[in-house]
Write an enzyme that holds these catalytic residues in place. Structure first.
Site, mmCIF file in Angstrom:
data_model
loop_
_atom_site.group_PDB
_atom_site.id
_atom_site.type_symbol
_atom_site.label_atom_id
_atom_site.label_comp_id
_atom_site.label_asym_id
_atom_site.label_seq_id
_atom_site.Cartn_x
_atom_site.Cartn_y
_atom_site.Cartn_z
ATOM 1 C CE LYS A 26 -3.559 -0.552 2.334
ATOM 2 N NZ LYS A 26 -4.584 -0.795 3.205
ATOM 3 N NE ARG A 96 -6.929 2.733 4.437
ATOM 4 C CZ ARG A 96 -7.669 3.733 4.207
ATOM 5 N NH1 ARG A 96 -6.743 4.960 3.847
ATOM 6 N NH2 ARG A 96 -8.951 3.876 3.833
ATOM 7 N N GLY A 105 -6.731 -10.674 8.486
ATOM 8 C CA GLY A 105 -6.287 -10.836 9.759
ATOM 9 C C GLY A 105 -5.579 -10.009 10.497
ATOM 10 C CG MET A 107 -5.933 -2.724 13.184
ATOM 11 S SD MET A 107 -4.896 -1.049 13.747
ATOM 12 C CE MET A 107 -4.849 -0.018 12.352
ATOM 13 N NE ARG A 349 -5.601 -4.403 -3.036
ATOM 14 C CZ ARG A 349 -6.323 -4.792 -1.785
ATOM 15 N NH1 ARG A 349 -5.209 -5.239 -0.906
ATOM 16 N NH2 ARG A 349 -7.247 -5.120 -1.577
ATOM 17 C CG HIS A 465 -8.005 -47.726 -12.342
ATOM 18 N ND1 HIS A 465 -9.244 -47.673 -12.699
ATOM 19 C CD2 HIS A 465 -7.529 -48.375 -13.626
ATOM 20 C CE1 HIS A 465 -9.492 -47.833 -13.909
ATOM 21 N NE2 HIS A 465 -8.408 -48.542 -14.410
ATOM 22 C CB SER A 774 9.462 -42.749 -21.307
ATOM 23 O OG SER A 774 8.364 -41.982 -20.784
ATOM 24 C CB CYS A 841 5.023 -40.871 -19.938
ATOM 25 S SG CYS A 841 5.667 -42.588 -19.562
ATOM 26 C CE1 TYR A 861 7.921 -37.955 -24.113
ATOM 27 C CE2 TYR A 861 10.108 -38.071 -25.227
ATOM 28 C CZ TYR A 861 8.808 -38.653 -24.617
ATOM 29 O OH TYR A 861 8.864 -40.181 -24.381
HETATM 30 C C1 PEP Z 1 4.326 -44.617 -14.331
HETATM 31 O O1 PEP Z 1 4.636 -45.560 -13.774
HETATM 32 O O2 PEP Z 1 4.691 -43.310 -14.293
HETATM 33 C C2 PEP Z 1 3.555 -44.772 -15.727
HETATM 34 C C3 PEP Z 1 3.527 -43.715 -16.633
HETATM 35 O O3 PEP Z 1 3.169 -46.096 -15.945
HETATM 36 P P1 PEP Z 1 1.668 -46.537 -15.438
HETATM 37 O O4 PEP Z 1 1.182 -45.255 -14.661
HETATM 38 O O5 PEP Z 1 0.897 -47.010 -16.321
HETATM 39 O O6 PEP Z 1 2.238 -47.406 -14.248
#
Ligand code: PEP
Ligand code: MG
Length: 889
Positions: A26, A96, A105, A107, A349, A465, A774, A841, A861
């Site tokens: 402020k 202020r 929270g 003053m 602000r 899952h 991966s 992945c 990636y």
């Molecule tokens: C992992 O284990 O990160 C993976 C991509 O394989 P899954 O989730 O199918 O076990």
């Protein structure tokens, strides 16, 4: 000598916006506004360093402070032409707090400080309005009494009520000067009674008490809690701002208002906000009177906009708005007061905004030339994009909360409750919207999950899952709602004494984890031009490629639509649950002989070949990584007598033998059991069939289009070099066979997942065999922590709550442990093959903080569920702009 006090306004601005750490948000912005020529009432800021000093020195002030405050106050007196405590022309100030970040929270505000039994008369004479003067005095006693003296605000309200009752009045606005005078007398008596001493009459004493209250509030329990929850260090301290009062409640030519330079919910470039004539700050928020809109265009019938009521002040404010946006290059939230038609700015602000507004404002501002395209890319929170890609609950709609679980897959869904996948499918086929409710889901529920609008489970975490599959499908999902019990038998779900039966309606909010009874109205996502524009800018700056985890044509299509640059993980086992395949899959699993397995696999081959052809076709030349069969076999075992009988018939044995075989195959710990490449090694014919399907599909597409895809075949759950060697040899052999048979050759790679600590630690050996890695960080997290992916949801929230873990490691990569393994594997792998292609992945591939880590680790990636591809593209751009996690820390 340390400078503890910084002046602003009336031609002396010691501070500027960059001094937020010293002056608080402020204070820094008041100085900044004044220095760019905006009308800011003069005042001064006592620095955050005084707060730190105060706590380091037994709640005392630096010795020079008093003189510096006196000097700054004298300057304000001179600028305004009034004196503090002067009976005829009293200076009144506001006090202020102002930390670096705005912090509820603490003053907040005391207005009209400097009033007492004498100066109130001076204010009355000076303004010619005794009612205004006595109302101001009672407001001051009330604010000071509650925030500085700690008196319950009800005590003040009781006295007003009493006076009103006595005078037979209903509204505060009906009270006269005389009535307010009586209220003041009542307040003073009450203060004396509660505190044992009279309300302070000396303005200097009032000022120092208020300053002390601001510093004192920095350590009050509410502020401490807020700091803890938002990672704000206690040693930041707060500043105190003392500023000459201006009055929005001195008559019909006065007003006060709060507004945004653009619409904070849509981002539209319009002046947005509200104001009230003849009112002081807190009246706008208190909801006693209805504030009016700023612009004529926004005024509804019966409303009177500021544009119409106060055209001059409004015009000035519109200029201020343009100046502020140009100066700060961001949407501002501002507070202002108009005193006798003259505009004063009290605060500015960066304004809070919705995800949609954040996107629109960033893109508009770049197009207006206020910020650069890269700045626009930095401004939008990637996680917020998630909200924009799914329908969301209408924020205005009423709702009735049933319970809360984990926000496993974003978006809102509404439908009737069903408790089995088959029923979900059956009802969905009849056009009904259903929510599939399960204790937990398994691969056998896929068809029901697909048919359902949303999924609710009572067990399992963020990589259970249900969570993984729902995210992949773009289905909203609330997982691990431990407070909900599901009774399959009586078809009821219950939470907190409330019951919902099969066929009744519930609504899920997958972004918050909330479950509501009944239908809550929703709003559809808008993938507007702005969205595409920002994505285009993000793509220009990012280094990391973004692929998707996808196995069905629908997922692959969605992934392409969202800008995926290939498939990073095709989980082939997900292709095995189709009703027309599962029989053959079970036959394969249950067969005790190789011949039996080969017969079953021969039935599966054409299905797999078609699957892969479709993926190659949709991905049109982009890389496609196909993982050979991975999951624990028990997921495929037949359940119930009917299924067992069916498989027995197909295999030509009796159900009894099948029961025995199922027993044999069942494992105590399937996640660490006979899965991944272990399966491919024990039953080479499985991987052979899959490899054949891949190569035959690639050859067919190559012949058809003249451009063969380059499959990347991935071996799961490898722990040793030898495992990869054996499985790669199987794949290579099939490749040569198919190429010889077809007279057509395609390029391909064979790589591995890094999902086990041993694989990471021996990555140099594994890289000698594999073409790429991966990182399967779901399993790598599970095996590094020794935490079950499927069960950890029961206690991980507690761990996070208690700060034992900063975040759920299945959601955001654990940089110290799992991350260290990723880095080791990267280094070792590249020491053998400098160009080794590396990706991720696991679910972390769609998490912005983990993507930042991947940038820094030098991966090529990330791969994530289709709906998270835009999130990943933006996060990857931001990671590139900041140069990775370590360099921004
Ligand atoms: C992992 O284990 O990160 C993976 C991509 O394989 P899954 O989730 O199918 O076990
Ligand atoms: Mg895995």
């Amino acid at each position: 000598m340390t400078k503890w006090v910084y002046s602003f306004g009336a031609g002396q601005n010691d501070g500027k916006a960059e001094m937020r750490n010293l002056l608080g948000g402020k204070g820094a912005n008041l100085a900044e506004m004044a220095s760019i020529g905006l009308p800011v009432p003069p005042g001064f800021t006592i620095t955050t360093e005084v707060c730190t000093y105060y706590y380091d020195h037994g709640k005392s002030y630096p010795p020079e402070l008093e003189a510096q405050v006196a000097e700054a106050l004298a300057r304000v007196e001179k600028a305004v032409g009034n004196r503090f405590g002067d009976h005829r022309k009293p200076l009144l100030v506001s006090v202020r707090s102002g930390a670096r970040v705005s912090m509820p929270g603490m003053m907040d505000t005391v207005l009209n400080l400097g009033l007492n039994d004498q100066t109130v008369e001076g204010l009355a004479a000076g303004s010619g309005d005794a009612r205004f003067a006595w109302d101001s005095y009672r407001r001051f006693i009330q604010m000071f009494g509650s925030v500085v003296l700690g008196i319950d605000h009800h005590r003040f309200e009781e006295i007003i009520e009493h006076v009103k009752l006595d005078a037979g009045l209903i509204e505060d606005t009906q009270l006269s000067a005389q009535d307010w005078h009586r209220v003041v007398a009542g307040y003073k008596d009450m203060v004396l009674e509660v505190k044992g001493e009279p309300f302070p009459q000396d303005p200097k004493a009032q000022l120092w008490a208020a300053i002390g209250a601001v510093f004192g509030s920095w350590m009050n329990p509410r502020a401490n809690t807020y700091r803890r929850l938002h990672d704000i260090p206690a040693d930041w301290g707060t500043a105190v701002n003392v500023q000459a009062m201006v009055f929005g409640n001195m008559g019909e030519d006065c007003a006060t208002g709060v507004c945004f330079t653009r619409d904070p919910s849509t981002g539209e470039n319009i002046f947005y906000g509200e104001y009230l004539i003849n009112a002081q700050g807190e009246d706008v928020v208190a909801g006693i009177r209805t504030p009016q809109p700023m612009s004529k265009a926004r005024a509804k019938p019966g409303e009177r906009s500021m544009e119409e009521a106060m055209p001059n002040a409004y015009r000035e404010l519109v200029e201020v708005r343009a100046k502020l946006e140009k100066h700060y290059a961001d949407m501002q939230a501002i507070e202002f007061t108009v005193q006798q038609n003259k505009l004063y700015m009290l605060q500015t602000r960066n304004g809070k905004r919705t995800a949609a507004a954040s996107l629109k404002i960033a893109v508009d501002m770049a197009q207006e030339g206020l910020i650069s395209e890269t700045e626009a890319v930095k401004r939008v929170n990637p996680s917020a994009l998630d909200q924009l890609l799914h329908p969301t609950l209408d924020p205005k709609a009423p709702r009735k909360l049933l319970a809360k679980g984990l926000p496993a897959s974003p978006g809102a869904a509404c439908g009737t409750v069903v408790f089995s996948a088959d029923e979900a499918e059956a009802r969905a086929q009849k056009g009904e919207s259903v929510i599939l409710v399960r204790i937990e889901t398994s691969p056998e529920d896929i068809h029901g999950m697909h048919a359902a609008k949303g999924i609710l489970t009572t067990r399992g975490g963020m990589t259970s899952h249900a969570a993984v599959v729902a995210r992949g499908m773009g289905r909203p999902c609330v997982a691990g709602a431990g407070g909900v019990t599901v009774d399959y038998h009586s078809q009821v779900l219950s939470a907190g004494g409330q019951h919902v039966r099969a066929g009744e309606t519930i609504t899920l909010d997958g972004a918050t984890g909330e479950i509501f009874i009944g239908a809550v109205p929703m709003v559809e996502p808008q993938l507007s031009g702005d969205f595409a524009t920002l994505m285009g800018w993000a793509d220009k700056v990012r280094r990391l490629r973004v692929r998707a985890n996808a196995e069905t044509p629908l997922d692959a299509d969605t992934a392409r639509k969202f800008g995926a640059e290939g498939i990073g993980l095709c989980r082939t086992e997900h292709m095995f649950f189709d009703p027309d395949r599962i029989g053959a899959v079970r036959q394969m699993i249950m067969s005790e002989t190789e011949r039996g397995r080969r017969e079953a696999l021969a039935k599966l081959l054409p299905f797999q070949r078609k699957d892969f052809s479709e993926l190659f076709r949709i991905m049109a030349g982009l890389p496609v990584t196909i993982r050979l069969l991975d999951p624990p076999l028990h997921e495929f075992l037949p359940h119930g007598e009917a299924e067992i009988a069916e498989v027995a018939a197909a295999l030509g044995t009796d159900p009894e033998a099948m029961h025995r075989r199922a027993e044999e195959l069942s494992e105590a710990n399937p996640m660490l059991g006979h899965r991944g490449c272990r399966l491919g090694i024990s039953y080479p014919e499985i991987y052979e069939m899959q490899a054949r399907a891949i190569f035959e599909a690639a050859v067919a597409i190559g012949k058809e289009t003249g451009k063969a895809p380059v499959p990347e075949i991935m071996i799961p759950l490898v722990a040793t070099r030898r495992e990869l060697e054996i499985t790669k040899a199987q794949v290579d052999k099939v490749a040569q066979e198919v190429f010889a048979e077809s007279g057509y050759h395609v390029e391909y790679y064979v790589g591995t997942m890094i999902e086990l600590p041993r694989a990471a630690l021996t990555a140099d050996k594994i890289a000698e065999v594999g073409d790429f890695f991966s990182f399967g960080t779901n399993d790598l997290t599970q095996t590094t922590f020794g935490l079950s992916r499927d069960d950890a949801g029961k206690f991980l929230p507690l761990y996070v709550e208690k700060g034992i873990m900063p975040k759920d490691p299945f959601v955001s990569i654990d940089p110290e442990g799992v991350g260290a393994l990723v880095k080791i594997a990267t280094e070792k792998g590249r020491s053998v093959k400098p160009d080794l292609k590396l990706g991720i992945c696991g679910e972390h591939g769609g998490d912005p903080a983990s993507i930042m880590f991947c940038e820094e680790a030098g991966l090529d990636y990330v791969s994530c569920s289709p709906y998270r591809v835009p999130v990943a593209r933006l996060a990857a751009a931001q990671a590139a702009l900041s140069g990775g996690a370590d360099r921004t820390a």
